[in-house]
Scaffold this active site. Structure first.
Site, PDB file in Angstrom:
ATOM      1  N   VAL A  40     -40.392  36.957  14.411  1.00 44.30           N
ATOM      2  CA  VAL A  40     -39.178  37.769  14.411  1.00 44.30           C
ATOM      3  C   VAL A  40     -39.177  38.680  13.180  1.00 44.30           C
ATOM      4  O   VAL A  40     -39.455  38.223  12.062  1.00 44.30           O
ATOM      5  CB  VAL A  40     -37.923  36.866  14.412  1.00 44.30           C
ATOM      6  N   LYS A  56     -38.409  40.615  18.308  1.00 42.74           N
ATOM      7  CA  LYS A  56     -39.211  39.412  18.523  1.00 42.74           C
ATOM      8  C   LYS A  56     -40.477  39.806  19.278  1.00 42.74           C
ATOM      9  O   LYS A  56     -40.414  40.465  20.322  1.00 42.74           O
ATOM     10  CB  LYS A  56     -38.422  38.373  19.317  1.00 42.74           C
ATOM     11  N   ASP A 153     -31.906  24.393  24.071  1.00 41.29           N
ATOM     12  CA  ASP A 153     -32.326  24.152  22.676  1.00 41.29           C
ATOM     13  C   ASP A 153     -31.164  24.447  21.732  1.00 41.29           C
ATOM     14  O   ASP A 153     -31.349  25.053  20.676  1.00 41.29           O
ATOM     15  CB  ASP A 153     -33.537  25.004  22.322  1.00 41.29           C
TER      16      ASP A 153
END
Length: 822
Positions: A40, A56, A153
């Protein structure tokens, strides 16, 4: 070629993009961080007055291994997820594209702020602030769920806090790289349900590859617990351990750690952490709103602090001083200090419970207790384990359904047994069966079956068992014997097992047995299935009417191998026992004759001439003889029998078949090849499983590998290693573990192969030269000498045709050994 494209290509070659302009618009300034597959950067949008953005980019090294394009699809899936969501609580996507070489990139909103992790405190967060943040997280998650997107996540690191005004934070969810996207346009259903996430925040169903909106609600429950209590509800060492903790439920409630927590908030957090999805709150928004309301309820009465489950459990596990001290019942005198080693399987219950009980009892008696619990895995660890086992007075192995299959346990017991033979019975081995009364697999059975043992069934046996062991330690005697029952899997694959895989070598071996060949050689590295194949050949011989004898040299002790006469005498006695002969070797042995002459006469006169049918003699693990000073004489005798049979097929030797199983290169130890049985007869070599054979075994295990892609990745990981393949499929099937999680932890010290991998490390630690050879190979260099190459190959650690093209046997070994040896 446009200058921008040249710019991109040069940047990619450097592996850095600072100063590069993408799409003629985004000027990259500096790297912000790296993840598993992407990097990133902070950049400036040149068309919007230098507005800061985040870019990214997929890592180059990941692209190099992305043969099937899976990583690119996964990267594009994050773009798809962010494009679907339009909510102020989710980071916005501004642009997506590809570089000249096809590398994808994603341009996102730059958030000026900090992560939730950075503001969390050990004592817990202010409840009003926690309520404000949890409400916003719930709203953002609900928006994603409504669009068929599950984050998978969610954790404090992936929640950014944007400062809008003094003292007020605004939540932004980031990193949807592993999100599940329903009806995805770029990824298959399998790819969107593969196991992914951060273990401590993963719901039970995620480990099984079945994520849902409830999985994100569970993760939010973990975060809420952490916000108010200052720690997570579970702190496991492995994913397997976490799954068991989740199944048992939260033992320490948030209010145990923060007594002022409102009871309604306590209940809501625990509900979100339910093992079953249906028992959790059904909506992320409702959960966030409800918990926020409960946290700021000023009328809730603070609760007094309750004793934690952990402290209660400690009382149960350590009964010393509670009035139920079996040590006091066992003796009133002070014993001398003994060195006791407790052997166990890590992260297994009830093994851990019993371990802590015995540790406390033995230490209370002043014993020096050693447990391999806190040592750092490595070469020094391996050396210390062996030193402590050899120096111990007593070894207490905890034998359970989990531990009897542990290679590390088997190795430690073998070391103890060898030491006892050389040190007048020291250390003594006092086996404890932990709710396990089945026969022990080899080599444990050979060492421990003659010993009596103590049995523990459940916690009611704690006091009796501790007293029994203490009494045996203080006044050496025999433990109460217990009867064995049934047959468990382990060791050689049972003859009727559906998990035995027939390979081309099987037919060749069985045909040689049918032909009554003189010598049949089966060579293969360690754990290739040689013993299982031998068992099937001997079974066929029985069915064909032949007499059968099996000799496993792993069962021979030091006195059997002391010299050639004791060896031949022991072989003759074993043969007489198995064939139920009337005459034993000592009855016809003549001291004036050479041992080989005595043994040959016995086999010819008292065995072959007395039997009514041919004899098939299976010799397993003959490698044990290679290093004996008399090895050439023994194998020379076998070669002589083969030669005599060729000259006169009607002689007694024409009725004898030797089926010899081994792993090591025989020519390294037998100098005269004319006296070697390893270059005559029928020679077979076992090979690793093919990918098709792995797929067949997967089907026989009810397909824990769900498709051909998983089978291929599993095969690449283990390289067709028969033992690892069977062990891996068994672990996934019995623990209901999805392949992605299995793959992620396969090479860890506490993973499914932990004991197997640690045993390899122990063996290398015993031989510095061999360790150095492995280091050279791991660095891409040839093996320094042929002897090391053959030893490593026969041990099953390395593969290849010569010292020049040697390589690690499988990817699992390569990654594990690199981590510990380089």
């Amino acid at each position: 070629m446009p200058s921008d494209n040249i710019n991109e290509i040069n940047a990619r070659r450097r592996g850095r993009y600072e100063g590069t302009t993408l799409d003629g618009r985004y000027l990259i300034e500096r790297e912000l961080g790296r993840g598993g597959i992407g990097v990133v950067y902070l950049a400036r949008d040149q068309q919007l007055m230098g507005k800061p953005v985040v870019i990214k980019i997929l890592l180059e090294q990941m692209l190099e291994t992305d043969d099937d394009g899976w990583l690119k699809r996964k990267f594009r899936q994050e773009i798809e997820a962010l494009a679907r969501i339009d909510h102020p609580g989710v980071v916005g996507v501004l642009h997506a594209g590809e570089m000249a070489d096809g590398t994808p990139y994603l341009v996102m909103q730059y958030i000026e702020g900090r992560s939730l992790r950075s503001v969390m405190k050990p004592e817990g967060m202010n409840l009003q602030r926690a309520a404000h943040l949890i409400r916003q997280i719930g709203q953002a998650l609900a928006s994603a769920h409504q669009r068929g997107i599950y984050h998978r996540d969610l954790k404090p690191e992936n929640i950014m806090l944007q400062a809008l005004s003094e003292g007020e934070d605004f939540v932004k969810l980031i990193d949807f790289g592993v999100a599940t996207v329903k009806d995805s346009q770029v990824a298959t259903n399998k790819e969107t349900t593969a196991v992914a996430g951060t273990v401590s925040y993963m719901a039970p169903e995620q480990f099984l590859g079945r994520p849902s909106a409830a999985s994100d609600i569970y993760a939010l429950g973990v975060i809420a617990y952490e916000l108010v209590a200052g720690r997570r509800p579970f702190n496991p060492e492995t994913p397997f351990q976490l799954l068991e903790m989740q199944r048992e439920g939260v033992r320490v409630k948030p209010s145990d750690l923060r007594p002022s927590l409102p009871s309604a908030a306590d209940a809501l957090i625990l509900q979100a952490l339910s093992f079953e999805q249906g028992e959790r709150p059904q909506s992320a928004k409702d959960f966030g709103e409800g918990l926020a309301h409960a946290l700021i309820n000023e009328f809730e009465t603070a609760r007094p602090k309750m004793p934690s489950v952990a402290s209660s459990r400690q009382t149960i596990l350590h009964p010393v001083g509670t009035g139920r001290n079996p040590a006091q019942a066992a003796t009133t005198s002070t014993p001398k200090q003994l060195r006791v080693v407790l052997l166990y399987k890590r992260n297994a219950q009830p093994d851990e419970h019993l371990l802590q009980l015995l540790e406390a009892e033995f230490k209370a008696q002043g014993y020096d207790v050693f447990i391999d619990r806190h040592l750092s895995i490595g070469v020094e660890w391996a050396k210390q384990i062996e030193e402590r086992v050899r120096a111990a007075d007593v070894i207490v192995p905890l034998l359970s359904a989990s531990s009897v299959g542990s290679e590390m346990m088997a190795y430690e017991i073998q070391v103890a047994s060898e030491a006892a033979q050389l040190q007048n019975g020291k250390p003594r081995i006092l086996p404890v069966r932990v709710n396990y009364e089945d026969p022990l697999p080899e080599p444990l059975g050979n060492i421990l079956n003659p010993l009596q043992y103590a049995l523990w069934t459940d916690a009611e046996d704690d006091e009796r068992l501790a007293g029994e062991l203490l009494k045996s330690l203080q006044t050496p005697g025999e433990l109460e014997a217990k009867a064995l029952q049934t047959e468990p899997p382990g060791g050689a694959v049972p003859l009727d097992s559906k998990f035995y895989l027939v390979r081309p070598t099987d037919d060749q071996f069985l045909n040689a047995i049918k032909r009554h060949d003189s010598i049949v050689l089966v060579k293969g590295a360690r754990q290739m299935g040689k013993t299982s194949l031998l068992a099937r050949g001997l079974q066929l011989a029985r069915q064909e009417g032949a007499h059968v004898v099996i000799t496993d040299f792993q069962k021979f002790n030091a006195s059997n191998l002391e010299n050639i006469e004791t060896l031949f005498m022991a072989l003759g006695e074993f043969i007489a026992d198995q064939l139920d002969l009337d005459v034993y070797p000592d009855e016809v042995w003549k001291p004036r004759r050479a041992p080989s002459i005595n043994f040959e006469r016995y086999i010819r006169r008292e065995v072959l001439e007395k039997l009514s049918a041919p004899l098939v003699w299976g010799l397993d693990e003959v490698d044990r003889l290679f290093t004996c000073p008399y090895a050439s004489e023994v194998f020379g005798l076998f070669r002589t029998w083969h030669n005599e049979r060729a000259v006169d097929p009607s002689a007694p030797w024409g009725r004898l078949t030797l089926a010899i199983v081994y792993a090591t290169e025989a020519h390294l130890f037998i100098t005269d090849q004319n006296q070697s049985p390893f270059n005559v007869g029928t020679r077979l070599e076992l090979k690793d499983f093919s990918q098709d054979q792995v797929a067949e075994l997967n089907r026989r295990h009810d397909s824990p590998l769900k498709d051909s892609i998983e089978v291929e990745r599993f095969f690449k990981l283990l390289g067709g290693h028969p033992y690892l393949v069977r062990r891996g499929l068994h672990e996934m099937f019995t623990n209901n573990i999805a392949f992605a999680m299995f793959e992620a932890i396969a090479d860890s010290d506490e993973g499914p192969f932990g004991d197997h991998l640690r045993r390899i490390l122990v063996l290398l630690a015993r031989d510095p030269l061999l360790s150095d050879a492995v280091r050279d190979i791991l660095r891409g260099q040839p093996c320094p000498n042929n002897e090391s190459f053959y030893r490593l190959r026969s041990a099953g650690v390395m593969a290849g045709d010569s010292a020049q093209d040697v390589r690690p046997r499988c990817h699992l070994y390569e990654t594990y050994l690199k981590r510990h040896l380089l």
